[in-house]
Design a protein around this motif. Structure first.
Motif, PDB file in Angstrom:
ATOM      1  N   THR A  69       0.834  -1.208   0.000  1.00 20.83           N
ATOM      2  CA  THR A  69       0.000   0.000   0.000  1.00 20.83           C
ATOM      3  C   THR A  69       0.864   1.250   0.000  1.00 20.83           C
ATOM      4  O   THR A  69       0.376   2.350   0.276  1.00 20.83           O
ATOM      5  N   SER A  70       2.134   1.106  -0.307  1.00 16.57           N
ATOM      6  CA  SER A  70       3.039   2.252  -0.347  1.00 16.57           C
ATOM      7  C   SER A  70       4.144   1.973  -1.347  1.00 16.57           C
ATOM      8  O   SER A  70       4.215   0.896  -1.943  1.00 16.57           O
ATOM      9  N   HIS A  71       5.005   2.966  -1.520  1.00 21.03           N
ATOM     10  CA  HIS A  71       6.160   2.842  -2.413  1.00 21.03           C
ATOM     11  C   HIS A  71       5.755   2.475  -3.837  1.00 21.03           C
ATOM     12  O   HIS A  71       6.383   1.640  -4.491  1.00 21.03           O
ATOM     13  N   SER A 103       2.443   9.161  -0.688  1.00 18.32           N
ATOM     14  CA  SER A 103       2.232   9.816  -1.991  1.00 18.32           C
ATOM     15  C   SER A 103       3.448  10.673  -2.315  1.00 18.32           C
ATOM     16  O   SER A 103       3.349  11.871  -2.568  1.00 18.32           O
ATOM     17  N   ASP A 104       4.620  10.053  -2.283  1.00 15.97           N
ATOM     18  CA  ASP A 104       5.861  10.802  -2.474  1.00 15.97           C
ATOM     19  C   ASP A 104       6.531  10.554  -3.816  1.00 15.97           C
ATOM     20  O   ASP A 104       7.456  11.290  -4.185  1.00 15.97           O
ATOM     21  N   THR A 145       0.389   8.607  -6.611  1.00 10.32           N
ATOM     22  CA  THR A 145      -0.720   8.000  -5.879  1.00 10.32           C
ATOM     23  C   THR A 145      -1.158   8.916  -4.745  1.00 10.32           C
ATOM     24  O   THR A 145      -0.347   9.670  -4.190  1.00 10.32           O
ATOM     25  N   ASN A 146      -2.442   8.853  -4.409  1.00 11.66           N
ATOM     26  CA  ASN A 146      -2.951   9.664  -3.302  1.00 11.66           C
ATOM     27  C   ASN A 146      -3.227   8.784  -2.087  1.00 11.66           C
ATOM     28  O   ASN A 146      -3.166   7.556  -2.144  1.00 11.66           O
ATOM     29  N   LYS A 147      -3.544   9.429  -0.983  1.00 19.52           N
ATOM     30  CA  LYS A 147      -3.726   8.709   0.280  1.00 19.52           C
ATOM     31  C   LYS A 147      -5.107   8.078   0.401  1.00 19.52           C
ATOM     32  O   LYS A 147      -5.393   7.432   1.410  1.00 19.52           O
ATOM     33  N   LEU A 148      -5.945   8.267  -0.601  1.00 19.70           N
ATOM     34  CA  LEU A 148      -7.232   7.579  -0.596  1.00 19.70           C
ATOM     35  C   LEU A 148      -7.051   6.080  -0.826  1.00 19.70           C
ATOM     36  O   LEU A 148      -7.798   5.260  -0.286  1.00 19.70           O
TER      37      LEU A 148
END
Length: 398
Positions: free
Chosen positions: A194-196, A295-296, A287-290
């Protein structure tokens, strides 16, 4: 009343970074007690009260990890549990200075994952690294075959497509980096899916001026949908040479004339763009936090697309021909003007010798001429006087 402690507490490792503790119920527990088990990690972290006689945790095995387990008769945290029993994992073997550092992974457009790291301080330069990874959808531990160097970093890439059937637990990839000879300390890491995530660049399909704005329509990166993306638009105006940046959180055109598939395409309006000049547009996304935790990571910029009035090439060609002629003429005039200006500001210094020569040079010649004339006249006069004297003497002797 305090209950007896649990028995046969053991620990095992599954996959690469999944730790499983199991135990048996206490012996001699009160028959009126519904057994619950209190467990927590060191420093009372992640405290949990549950009836199950096991507990698992997904964690990098880079250090010793201990679990404490006790029994009690209710879920009340204020109840005094039994004596806690502790069981720990063993830390990885080897010198910590040989373990790889800065181990990081990026999931590129939900298609493949790229991990990179730096060698440890006490690692030989010719170390042959091995990279293993595991995910719930894979079913088994796999080895990454594509290991390569990028400057000082060492990288490995492997296919990893989007997993649609998520379980209740957070999906992640477990990885470990070590060497074939066992000379370096293994390094573990867990990468949440869910990241990177770094998207591919979007694709601009059309640009349209309408209702005092510029409408931009395009296609999202494959595997990613509009509601999970954040957009950045850059518009360069050729007339003002100004670069405007706009941020778009919701890719909606609010215009029925544009076809739009919410999952695969985007469409939004940028205000204040003038149609009387050539405007060049490009877009990038992240990507957004939704949908994702971070989101970097921005994608690369899309290919540019232009709209508006293009400058007249004849005018530019004419200017290119006239400007050098004007510059050359200006340089010539300036050089001439500078030469005259130099003479006015810095007049030539007179030569005294030349001045005296002009003043006295002819007079010296005249003086010399007159001196010669006086000598000649004197000689003539003496000769004449001598002749007269001789003639007088002859007359006197006769």
């Amino acid at each position: 009343e305090s209950q007896p402690p649990v028995t046969n507490l053991s620990v095992s490792i599954e996959n690469l970074c999944t730790i499983i503790w199991t135990w048996n119920p206490p012996e001699g527990a009160s028959p009126n007690c519904s057994l619950w088990y209190l467990s927590h990690f060191g420093d009372k972290q992640d405290k949990k009260i549950a009836p199950e006689t096991h507990r698992s945790k997904e964690v990098p095995l880079n250090e010793k990890i201990c679990l404490h387990v006790g029994t009690q008769c209710s879920t009340n945290e204020s109840e005094m549990p039994s004596t806690l029993v502790e069981k720990c994992t063993s830390p990885p073997e080897g010198d910590p200075e040989t373990a790889v550092t800065e181990l990081q992974c990026v999931w590129h457009n939900l298609r493949y994952m790229k991990c990179s790291w730096l060698p440890g301080k006490n690692t030989s330069p010719d170390t042959n690294y091995t990279f293993y990874y595991w995910h719930r959808s894979l079913g088994k531990i796999l080895q990454c075959e594509d290991i390569y160097r990028e400057g000082q970093h060492i990288s490995c890439s492997f296919d990893l497509t989007k997993v649609k059937d998520y379980t209740f637990e957070q999906p992640s990839v477990q990885i470990v980096v070590k060497d074939n000879a066992g000379k370096i300390r293994p390094s573990f890491n867990i990468v949440p899916l869910t990241s990177h995530v770094k998207p591919d660049p979007p694709h601009i399909k059309s640009l349209v001026f309408q209702n005092n704005g510029l409408y931009i329509q395009g296609e999202n990166p494959q595997n990613l949908i509009s509601r999970c993306l954040f957009y950045e638009v850059e518009v360069n105006n050729s007339q003002t040479e100004r670069r405007d940046v706009f941020y778009v959180e919701e890719a909606k055109c609010q215009n029925s004339e544009f076809e739009r598939n919410e999952e695969e395409t985007f469409c939004f309006m940028v205000p204040g763009v003038l149609p009387d000049a050539l405007n060049t547009v490009r877009v990038r996304v992240k990507t957004n936090k939704l949908c994702y935790e971070d989101s970097d990571l921005w994608s690369n910029w899309s290919q540019e697309m232009s709209i508006g009035k293009k400058p007249n090439p004849t005018l530019y060609i004419t200017m290119l021909l006239i400007i050098p002629v004007i510059i050359a003429g200006a340089i010539i005039v300036l050089l001439l003007y500078l030469k005259r200006l130099k003479i006015i500001i810095f007049p030539p210094i007179p030569d005294p010798g030349k001045i005296f020569k002009e003043m006295f040079g002819d007079q010296n010649d005249d003086t010399l001429h007159w001196k010669k004339y006086d000598i000649y006249e004197k000689q003539t006069k003496e000769e004449t006087d001598s002749v007269v004297l001789i003639e007088n003497l002859k007359k006197a002797s006769q």
